[in-house]
Design an enzyme around this catalytic site. Structure first.
Site, PDB file in Angstrom:
ATOM      1  N   ASP A 120     -16.441 -11.575  11.092  1.00 22.04           N
ATOM      2  CA  ASP A 120     -15.194 -12.359  11.003  1.00 22.04           C
ATOM      3  C   ASP A 120     -13.994 -11.578  11.538  1.00 22.04           C
ATOM      4  O   ASP A 120     -12.859 -12.048  11.459  1.00 22.04           O
ATOM      5  CB  ASP A 120     -14.936 -12.816   9.552  1.00 22.04           C
ATOM      6  CG  ASP A 120     -14.695 -11.647   8.608  1.00 22.04           C
ATOM      7  OD1 ASP A 120     -14.832 -10.482   9.048  1.00 22.04           O
ATOM      8  OD2 ASP A 120     -14.374 -11.894   7.432  1.00 22.04           O
ATOM      9  N   ASP A 180     -15.191  -4.644   6.286  1.00 23.19           N
ATOM     10  CA  ASP A 180     -15.630  -5.002   4.937  1.00 23.19           C
ATOM     11  C   ASP A 180     -16.416  -3.854   4.303  1.00 23.19           C
ATOM     12  O   ASP A 180     -16.696  -2.841   4.948  1.00 23.19           O
ATOM     13  CB  ASP A 180     -16.429  -6.311   4.958  1.00 23.19           C
ATOM     14  CG  ASP A 180     -17.537  -6.294   5.999  1.00 23.19           C
ATOM     15  OD1 ASP A 180     -18.181  -5.235   6.146  1.00 23.19           O
ATOM     16  OD2 ASP A 180     -17.741  -7.316   6.686  1.00 23.19           O
ATOM     17  N   ASP A 219     -16.736  -3.925  10.551  1.00 21.76           N
ATOM     18  CA  ASP A 219     -16.998  -5.304  10.109  1.00 21.76           C
ATOM     19  C   ASP A 219     -18.492  -5.580  10.179  1.00 21.76           C
ATOM     20  O   ASP A 219     -19.090  -5.449  11.241  1.00 21.76           O
ATOM     21  CB  ASP A 219     -16.231  -6.268  11.028  1.00 21.76           C
ATOM     22  CG  ASP A 219     -16.568  -7.723  10.729  1.00 21.76           C
ATOM     23  OD1 ASP A 219     -16.985  -8.012   9.594  1.00 21.76           O
ATOM     24  OD2 ASP A 219     -16.398  -8.562  11.643  1.00 21.76           O
ATOM     25  N   GLU A 233       1.295   8.508  -4.644  1.00 20.40           N
ATOM     26  CA  GLU A 233       2.186   8.351  -3.495  1.00 20.40           C
ATOM     27  C   GLU A 233       3.610   8.413  -4.068  1.00 20.40           C
ATOM     28  O   GLU A 233       4.161   7.406  -4.503  1.00 20.40           O
ATOM     29  CB  GLU A 233       1.943   7.012  -2.786  1.00 20.40           C
ATOM     30  CG  GLU A 233       2.725   6.908  -1.481  1.00 20.40           C
ATOM     31  CD  GLU A 233       2.883   5.474  -0.961  1.00 20.40           C
ATOM     32  OE1 GLU A 233       3.036   5.327   0.259  1.00 20.40           O
ATOM     33  OE2 GLU A 233       2.881   4.524  -1.757  1.00 20.40           O
ATOM     34  N   ASP A 290      -0.246   3.647  -5.599  1.00 22.41           N
ATOM     35  CA  ASP A 290       0.697   3.104  -4.619  1.00 22.41           C
ATOM     36  C   ASP A 290       2.131   3.218  -5.148  1.00 22.41           C
ATOM     37  O   ASP A 290       2.400   2.897  -6.312  1.00 22.41           O
ATOM     38  CB  ASP A 290       0.341   1.626  -4.380  1.00 22.41           C
ATOM     39  CG  ASP A 290       1.099   1.015  -3.219  1.00 22.41           C
ATOM     40  OD1 ASP A 290       0.944   1.509  -2.097  1.00 22.41           O
ATOM     41  OD2 ASP A 290       1.848   0.044  -3.434  1.00 22.41           O
TER      42      ASP A 290
HETATM   43  C1  GLC Z   1       2.734   1.680  -0.016  1.00 21.86           C
HETATM   44  C2  GLC Z   1       1.619   1.293   0.921  1.00 21.86           C
HETATM   45  C3  GLC Z   1       2.146   0.299   1.915  1.00 21.86           C
HETATM   46  C4  GLC Z   1       2.587  -0.939   1.172  1.00 21.86           C
HETATM   47  C5  GLC Z   1       3.611  -0.572   0.099  1.00 21.86           C
HETATM   48  C6  GLC Z   1       3.794  -1.703  -0.859  1.00 21.86           C
HETATM   49  O1  GLC Z   1       3.747   2.364   0.607  1.00 21.86           O
HETATM   50  O2  GLC Z   1       1.093   2.434   1.511  1.00 21.86           O
HETATM   51  O3  GLC Z   1       1.193  -0.034   2.887  1.00 21.86           O
HETATM   52  O4  GLC Z   1       3.169  -1.846   2.064  1.00 21.86           O
HETATM   53  O5  GLC Z   1       3.201   0.527  -0.671  1.00 21.86           O
HETATM   54  O6  GLC Z   1       2.666  -1.853  -1.679  1.00 21.86           O
END
Ligand code: GLC
Length: 502
Positions: free
Chosen positions: A25, A29, A21, A244, A186
């Site tokens: 805050d 960042d 940070d 992912e 994601d």
């Molecule tokens: C993926 C991310 C996770 C998030 C989910 C929904 O698994 O790594 O952190 O909550 O997607 O976007």
């Protein structure tokens, strides 16, 4: 000509709000990251993956994106991100960012202006949300239910709507134009849903993998990823995607990792495997065999912002350190999660400090992922350990004073120095050749190096050879349980075993 830099790169995941940070805050960042680039360079990683820093109401800590082409003021500005990318490139570090295409925030303007971009029904099916409860919420104004595989504040996009594909082309271009080197996709196995929205079979299995869902691994994903790949390939330099793709069968994952689709996909079977030599070997072999068939590269992961820290999962820091030498000796790309190199364990947090929507939505039945997201300890003897001048957004344990980057730097016995050495000596290119070894151990050759891991055998004798690195200080001729070592060849003492990659 492409150099395929990603094939054996080590990526370092920065959970932005927990890294460093600069503003006081208590939230990490972009400027905080910039200040730590020399640390990352010295650590020896090749590329960064930044978790979402886009404007977000924070229902899922940035994975609920309200604007894909801007930066949340709490994390900085677009100019700060440009500066981060430029400075990282000067240091030879690549920068990849998180793309969250399955869902937006319910505060994204699309949800108000383009309801047709989302998945609606009058009769909800039985799909559960990953975060607990049903995956459908009734929208009184529209008189229908919308789908959210995650929190209700994360409505799922309808990827069968062509305009959604066009919107994401523009988002990809926006960031590629700014010079990012790639994207982590994601929940890249989801996106397209069963158009008939049929029920799932009950009971729902309890597994971290999503294979059983109707909303995953649909054929429409492949043309989309081919489209994204062509788009990224039209840019100079080599831009890449890592998906992912949370499937348990590596042969299904391999279908995404192709010269005209994704460059890499996380291999979560390894991540979820127990600390057990036979099981680890079976997982490694299964993955390598499936990916070799399509000429693809594996990406090995042992930690990320969604799972319990390794030292806690395996039951000891000692095992986690041995696993580091296993991870970084495997052929392919590897992903580290910030703090893994410090040997941090999962933090036990008081209930009132927990922020994960999973904890909230399950009424505390599932404790959620906060324990691996506690801000990093950089320096000093007490919280906030140089992370911030204010109050960290999750409390740090006082017991971390010996684990700060400052305390570990220069101490050859530290986990940080183990990672630095492993990243410096890590083999690159080529495959893996198993050598016969006693039960409870893993021994394989990677080019010039012999990697020996004693998971659970009473002892493993080290053969002749130059000891490059050991996971514990004092190892010379014998590996005790939960330790690993790298030796330089020639090493004649072990029989040649079966080769995983011919
Ligand atoms: C993926 C991310 C996770 C998030 C989910 C929904 O698994 O790594 O952190 O909550 O997607 O976007």
């Amino acid at each position: 000509m492409s150099d395929e830099w990603w094939r054996d790169a080590v990526f370092y995941e920065i959970y932005v709000r927990s890294f460093a940070d600069s503003g006081g805050d208590g939230l990490g960042d972009v400027t905080g990251i910039r200040a730590r680039l020399p640390y990352l360079r010295e650590l020896g990683v090749d590329a960064l993956w930044l978790t979402p820093f886009y404007p977000s109401p924070d229902a899922d800590h940035g994975y609920d994106v309200a604007d894909y082409v801007d930066v949340d003021p709490r994390f900085g500005t677009l100019a700060d991100v440009d500066a981060l990318v430029a400075e990282a490139h000067e240091l030879g570090l690549r920068v990849t960012i998180d793309l969250v295409p399955n869902h937006t925030s319910d505060r994204h303007r699309w949800f108000a202006e383009h309801p047709e971009y989302y998945v609606w029904t009058e009769e909800p099916n039985n799909w559960p949300s990953h975060f607990g409860g049903p995956a459908w919420t009734f929208d009184a104004a529209r008189g229908r239910h919308y789908l959210h595989l995650f929190a209700p504040e994360q409505p799922d996009l309808d990827w069968h709507v062509p305009a959604v594909e066009d919107e994401f082309d523009a988002i990809l271009r926006f960031w590629l134009d700014r010079g990012v080197d790639g994207f982590r996709i994601d929940v890249g196995h989801v996106l397209y849903k069963d158009p008939e929205l049929r029920d799932e079979q009950e009971p729902f299995p309890e597994t971290p993998f999503a294979d059983w869902r109707r909303a995953v691994d649909r054929p429409e994903l492949h043309p989309l990823y081919r489209r994204w790949r062509a788009l990224a390939d039209s840019y100079p330099g080599e831009r890449m995607f890592v998906g992912e793709v949370v499937l348990s069968d590596p042969r299904r994952i391999a279908r995404y990792v192709r010269p005209d689709e994704l460059h890499l996909c996380f291999n979560f079977t390894f991540l979820y495997e127990e600390w057990d030599a036979d099981r680890l070997r079976a997982t490694i072999d299964g993955t390598l065999a499936a990916l070799a068939e399509v000429g693809a590269t594996s990406s090995w992961v042992l930690e990320n912002h969604d799972v319990t820290r390794l030292a806690t999962r395996y039951g000891s820091l000692r095992a986690a350190r041995a696993a580091a030498l296993l991870l970084l000796a495997l052929p392919g790309a590897a992903f580290l999660y910030a703090g893994q190199e410090l040997g941090l364990g999962e933090v036990e947090l008081p209930d009132e400090a927990r922020r994960d929507p999973i904890f909230r939505r399950t009424g505390g039945e599932r404790i959620g992922r906060d324990g691996c997201r506690v801000p990093l300890p950089w320096s000093g003897d007490a919280p906030p350990f140089g992370f911030t001048t204010g109050e960290p957004w999750l409390p740090q344990p006082a017991g971390w004073s010996g684990l700060t980057a400052e305390a570990q730097a220069g101490d050859p016995a530290s986990t940080l120095e183990l990672y630095r050495a492993a990243l410096a000596f890590r083999p690159r290119g080529g495959g893996l050749d198993w050598r016969a070894s006693p039960p409870g151990t893993l021994v394989f050759e990677r080019g010039e190096l012999l990697c020996l891991v004693n998971v659970s055998a009473p002892a493993l004798d080290l053969p002749e050879g130059e000891l490059v690195l050991a996971s514990e200080p004092g190892v010379t001729t014998v590996l005790p349980p939960e330790t690993a070592a790298w030796l330089r060849r020639p090493v004649p003492s072990y029989d040649r075993g079966r080769s995983a990659r011919p």
